[in-house]
Design an enzyme around this catalytic site. Structure first.
Site, short mmCIF file in Angstrom:
data_model
loop_
_atom_site.label_atom_id
_atom_site.label_comp_id
_atom_site.label_asym_id
_atom_site.label_seq_id
_atom_site.Cartn_x
_atom_site.Cartn_y
_atom_site.Cartn_z
N GLY A 11 23.89 -7.54 32.86
CA GLY A 11 24.37 -7.41 34.25
C GLY A 11 24.39 -8.71 35.03
O GLY A 11 24.37 -8.69 36.26
N HIS A 110 36.37 -11.00 30.64
CA HIS A 110 36.40 -11.26 29.20
C HIS A 110 36.12 -12.74 28.94
O HIS A 110 36.71 -13.60 29.60
CB HIS A 110 37.78 -10.87 28.64
C1 GRF Z 1 30.17 -11.25 29.54
O1 GRF Z 1 30.18 -12.38 28.71
C2 GRF Z 1 31.53 -10.63 29.65
O2 GRF Z 1 32.57 -11.53 29.53
C3 GRF Z 1 31.56 -9.67 28.49
O3 GRF Z 1 30.24 -9.19 28.39
C4 GRF Z 1 29.33 -10.13 28.94
C5 GRF Z 1 28.51 -9.41 29.97
O4 GRF Z 1 27.43 -10.15 30.43
N1 GRF Z 1 32.56 -8.66 28.72
P1 GRF Z 1 26.53 -9.60 31.64
O5 GRF Z 1 26.01 -8.23 31.25
O6 GRF Z 1 27.36 -9.55 32.87
O7 GRF Z 1 25.41 -10.58 31.75
#
Ligand code: GRF
Length: 189
Positions: A11, A110
């Site tokens: 998160g 992404h």
């Molecule tokens: C991020 O790298 C995002 O691009 C991908 O999942 C990861 C999530 O990270 N879809 P977080 O849970 O927001 O730290």
């Protein structure tokens, strides 16, 4: 703009959205955070802020997002007054009926410059491909995997000696700038 966040992991992107709201850089409020993983740290971060949380019951499926669960998620988001949904590290593919409940109002972040390197662990894909530049993309979610219209992108260099971890960390710094800016941009349209 009332936001709902779906996440399966740490998160940190939701945290970046909250920090941008606190800093006055984003005119929004997170009303609810939902996860398919009861142990996800994203839920802890939300609880600490007094944000409503909930678990998405995926009926024991490991990767599928069953239709009943999508229906329940849409109902929960709508009941919380959500106007825009932010996927933040959410590991299941969103389809109808959830897409239909928020037309052109579901965003995903992404870790690559889409359409390059869709799917999982895109930073590893970029390293393996030997590219000198990758990045981060915020896009609208459609029925494909990482295919919807791009809202914003930021470039990130791949540096000599980068490991998967160091590259992912650099991409995440860009993500944390990009997601609040993309929400603000979409909210203004
Ligand atoms: C991020 O790298 C995002 O691009 C991908 O999942 C990861 C999530 O990270 N879809 P977080 O849970 O927001 O730290």
């Amino acid at each position: 703009m009332v936001l709902g966040v779906l996440g399966s992991g740490s998160g940190s992107n939701m945290q970046a959205i909250l920090d941008a709201i606190d800093a006055g850089a984003l005119d929004a409020r997170i009303a609810i955070a939902l996860s398919d993983n009861p142990d996800a740290f994203i839920l802890e971060r939300a609880r600490k802020r007094g944000i409503e949380t909930g678990i998405i019951d995926c009926r024991g499926f490991r990767t599928k997002f069953p239709e009943e669960a999508q229906q329940e998620t849409a109902a929960r988001l709508l009941a919380a007054g959500v106007e825009m949904v932010c996927l933040a590290g959410f590991l299941r593919l969103v389809k109808r009926p959830l897409l239909d409940a928020f037309p052109s109002r579901i965003l995903n972040i992404h870790p690559a410059l889409l359409p390059a390197f869709p799917g999982l662990e895109s930073w590893k894909q970029a390293l393996d491909a030997g590219v000198s530049e990758t990045g981060a993309t915020v896009h609208l979610v459609d029925e494909g995997m990482d295919t919807g219209p791009v809202i914003l992108q930021e470039r990130v260099p791949v540096l000599p000696g980068d490991t998967a971890e160091s590259l992912h960390a650099r991409i995440q710094v860009a993500e944390h700038r990009l997601y609040p800016a993309a929400i603000q941009k979409l909210a203004a349209t």
